[in-house]
Structure formats: C-alpha cells, structure tokens
Design an enzyme around this catalytic site. Structure first.
Site, PDB file in Angstrom:
ATOM      1  N   HIS A 217       1.045  -1.288  -0.334  1.00 49.69           N
ATOM      2  CA  HIS A 217      -0.032  -0.348   0.346  1.00 49.69           C
ATOM      3  C   HIS A 217       1.271   1.110  -0.075  1.00 49.69           C
ATOM      4  O   HIS A 217      -0.026   2.205  -0.126  1.00 49.69           O
ATOM      5  CB  HIS A 217      -1.219   0.043   1.046  1.00 49.69           C
TER       6      HIS A 217
ATOM      7  N   ASP B 111      -4.699 -12.969   4.623  1.00 48.71           N
ATOM      8  CA  ASP B 111      -6.075 -12.452   5.072  1.00 48.71           C
ATOM      9  C   ASP B 111      -6.662 -12.676   3.907  1.00 48.71           C
ATOM     10  O   ASP B 111      -8.121 -12.453   4.485  1.00 48.71           O
ATOM     11  CB  ASP B 111      -5.477 -10.751   4.895  1.00 48.71           C
TER      12      ASP B 111
ATOM     13  N   GLY C  33      -2.200   2.053   4.690  1.00 49.56           N
ATOM     14  CA  GLY C  33      -2.315   1.228   5.517  1.00 49.56           C
ATOM     15  C   GLY C  33      -1.357  -0.069   5.820  1.00 49.56           C
ATOM     16  O   GLY C  33      -1.132  -1.030   5.392  1.00 49.56           O
TER      17      GLY C  33
END
Length: 396
Positions: free
Chosen positions: A141, A266, A149
């Site tokens: 990010h 994730d 982020g």
C-alpha cells in the site's frame, strides 16, 4: 545464524533475521511481525528450514528507495523516526495516522524490509538461487510520497524498478492479499514492461476501495494492469478458479522474465479484517501454481514476499510455511503440527491454536448465497480477461 551471500548454495533462499521484527507500530496494532517468529519457528521445528538457506537482509539505501519514493517523503520518514518528533507534523505523508502510526526507528526498520526484498531479488536474478522468499516484505500500500495501510515503504515497487534498472527484466507481479495491491499498481500503471495482477475482496466493502476491473493501465501500459475484485464471502472453489485461470492466461499473454508474488494471508475465514471465506486449501494452491509457471516461463525465477495476515496464531504460520515447502519441493504436510511448536506457543496465544495443517471442519456455516457469489465472480473474471482473450481471438 544467517549466512552471507558467498556461503549460500541452496536452490531457494529464505531472507530473514530477527532485525525484521523492528517494524512494529505498537503492542495493539494489527500488523504484528511476531508472525515471522511463529512461522520460522514452525519451519524449524519441522526440520524444513536449513540454516544454510537463510540469508541476512540488508538495509536499502536512500538511492534505492528513491526508485519508488520521493526524496522529500524519505526525509520526512527519517524525521518521523526520531523519538521527540511531533506526530501532527507528518499526517500529510500518511504517517502518524491510526493505520500507520509513527514509531522510533521507523525509517531504518522500513528500509530493512525493502533491503530484504532486494536481497531476494539479487539472489534470483544473479542466478545464485532459483527462488527466494522474504516474508517480511509485501508492503503493497505504500505510495511514492505517502504511507498507507500499515505500509511505510513499498518494497515490491522498489524491487520491480530495481529489477528493471539493474537486470533489464520484464516483471509480472501477482498479489493475492485480500486487500487491493494499490501502491504497486499505480506505480507501474503506465509501464508496458510491468504487469500487475491483484485478486482481492471488492473495494465496496474493504480498504483501500480500489481495484475495479476497469483499472487496466494507461498510455503504453494499457492492458498490463489486471484486477479481480471478488465478492465478500467468496469460498475456496471460486477463489481458486479465478486465481488459476487469470494467472495462467496472463502469464501466457505477458511472457515475463521473472515472477514476483505477494502472499498476504488475510483471505482466510479467521482473518479479523476481511470478509472472505478461504481456508488453508487456497494457501496450498497459491504457491504451487506460481512455482509451476515460474519454471514454465521464467527459467524458475520466482521471488515471493509476505503481506497482510492478521490472525497471526491460527493462519499465518501455517499459510506462510506452505510457501517455503513448495518453493523447496518438500512434501506438503498433513495431520498434526509439531507438538513442540504447539506447546511453546499455546499459553501465549489469545485463541486456541489449530493443532493440524488442515482447518477444523466445518469451518463455518454454509453460505446461502454461494451459487450467486460464484456466478458473480465468474462474470467478473470473464470481463477482466476480455482484453487478452479478444486479442488472442483476433490474432488467430
């Protein structure tokens, strides 16, 4: 102890040192580098990580950071790293925010993660190893002049520019983090010699809100940016159908010299920050196809980095261990995790550890909208790949 460059003779190298743990925002921040410790310990307790294959990271120089970041931003990060600085002075640079708070020594810690990925690049591109893994990287990010982020410097963006300038490489970057790989995409949005692929949860529900299929690149780079925004609650079968189809077709179309994979962990059901319903099955398949395509198209050149992953106890160590096992052609494990690993960490873990490589079944209740989600994802896949499928059709 990690080896120096002159003493490593492994086909695959694992870039790591405890110094990478210095990238730490706070005790309560979701980005927790303890996951590196847990993963390395799991691999060692399996006797799967030889000390001869572990190499030390280095700290990226300012000149290397400037491959993807503005000098003014780098200087701001350095000032924000001092213990007596005022956090309010750096919010314009994305530092000192709730997502990316500042911490003492931030510049050095961040530059070390970039240097770790550059070390992986040099091993592969100089032919010292076929593959290289830096789980401390994957901070996708970070922007040219702004943190975002949880990411201060963007190691993948720096590494790709580094591969272009030092090795004249044509690079394919694929990102399977649940969050859109925005920083890397925008860095190379108009570059025809870098192809970026991101498979992520749709931005309708999740940070950073970008990554639509219409983001295809600009100028000479049009047609080298590919996004696959999947619906919330997407399960293994649909995720893997998109991954396998998109990755293979785009590699065949782009024909890279090297593949760089970002391996955020994730997309798993247990992850607290996302809404996908993946299981450990996707983390077996993701590195398997990357390994296969690297040998098929890039003479084996494959560099892998980490990324997101916020269930550091039940998901990340298992998922990231599978990358190294695939990379080194070791058999994928089944059944129980090493008992001594479970015994070491069970008291510290705030949740019961998963004692097996496989997830408990059932992992979650059946999704009523499964057919609808699968169909929606399939339509998205076809639209996202239309540009190269149509080109292929016209050429025949």
């Amino acid at each position: 102890m990690a080896k120096s460059a002159d003493t490593v003779t492994c086909d695959s190298v694992f870039v790591y040192s405890e110094d990478q743990l210095g990238y730490r925002f706070s005790e309560t921040h979701p980005f927790n580098q303890k996951r590196l410790t847990l993963t390395v310990d799991l691999l060692e307790k399996m006797n799967a990580l030889s000390k001869e294959c572990v190499v030390s990271p280095r700290i990226a120089t300012d000149e290397e950071l400037e491959l993807a970041h503005d000098r003014r931003y780098i200087e701001a990060v350095k000032r924000a790293s001092l213990p007596d600085c005022n956090p309010d002075d750096f919010e314009a640079y994305g530092i000192g925010t709730e997502d990316t708070p500042l911490f003492a020594g931030m510049h050095e810690a961040s530059a070390r993660l970039v240097g770790s990925t550059l070390a992986a690049v040099d091993y592969v591109m100089e032919g010292k190893a076929k593959h290289a893994l830096n789980l401390g990287g994957g901070l996708h990010h970070g922007f040219r002049g702004k943190a975002s982020g949880f990411c201060v410097y963007n190691d993948s963006s720096v590494a790709i520019r580094y591969m272009q300038e030092k090795y004249n490489a044509r690079v394919l970057y694929i990102d399977t983090d649940a969050h859109h790989g925005d920083g890397v995409q925008w860095c190379f949005y108009d570059d025809p010699n870098v192809c970026t692929i991101s498979i992520h949860e749709t931005g309708r529900y999740l940070f950073p809100g970008t990554g639509n299929i219409t983001e295809r690149g600009s100028g000479e780079g049009y047609g080298t940016s590919f996004n696959f925004p999947i619906d919330a609650f997407t399960e293994d079968e649909s995720f893997l159908e998109i991954y396998r189809t998109a990755f293979r077709e785009i590699v065949e179309h782009f024909k890279p010299d090297v593949i760089l994979t970002q391996n955020g962990a994730d997309a798993h059901y247990f992850d607290p920050l996302t809404h996908l319903y993946g299981s450990m099955e996707i983390y077996k398949e993701i590195p398997k196809l990357a390994h296969e395509l690297a040998h098929e198209y890039c003479e084996g050149r494959w560099i892998a980095v980490g990324g997101g992953g916020y269930d550091i106890w039940r998901v990340v160590p298992r998922a990231w261990s599978l990358i190294w096992l695939e990379m080194t052609n070791q058999p994928l494990p089944h059944g129980s995790l090493p008992q001594d690993w479970l015994d070491r960490w069970k008291e510290e873990s705030p949740v019961p550890l998963i004692p097996t490589w496989e997830d408990p079944q059932p992992l979650y209740e059946a999704i009523p909208r499964k057919a609808e989600i699968t169909d929606k994802n399939q339509q998205m896949l076809e639209k996202a790949l239309y540009i190269i499928r149509n080109e292929r059709k016209l050429s025949t």
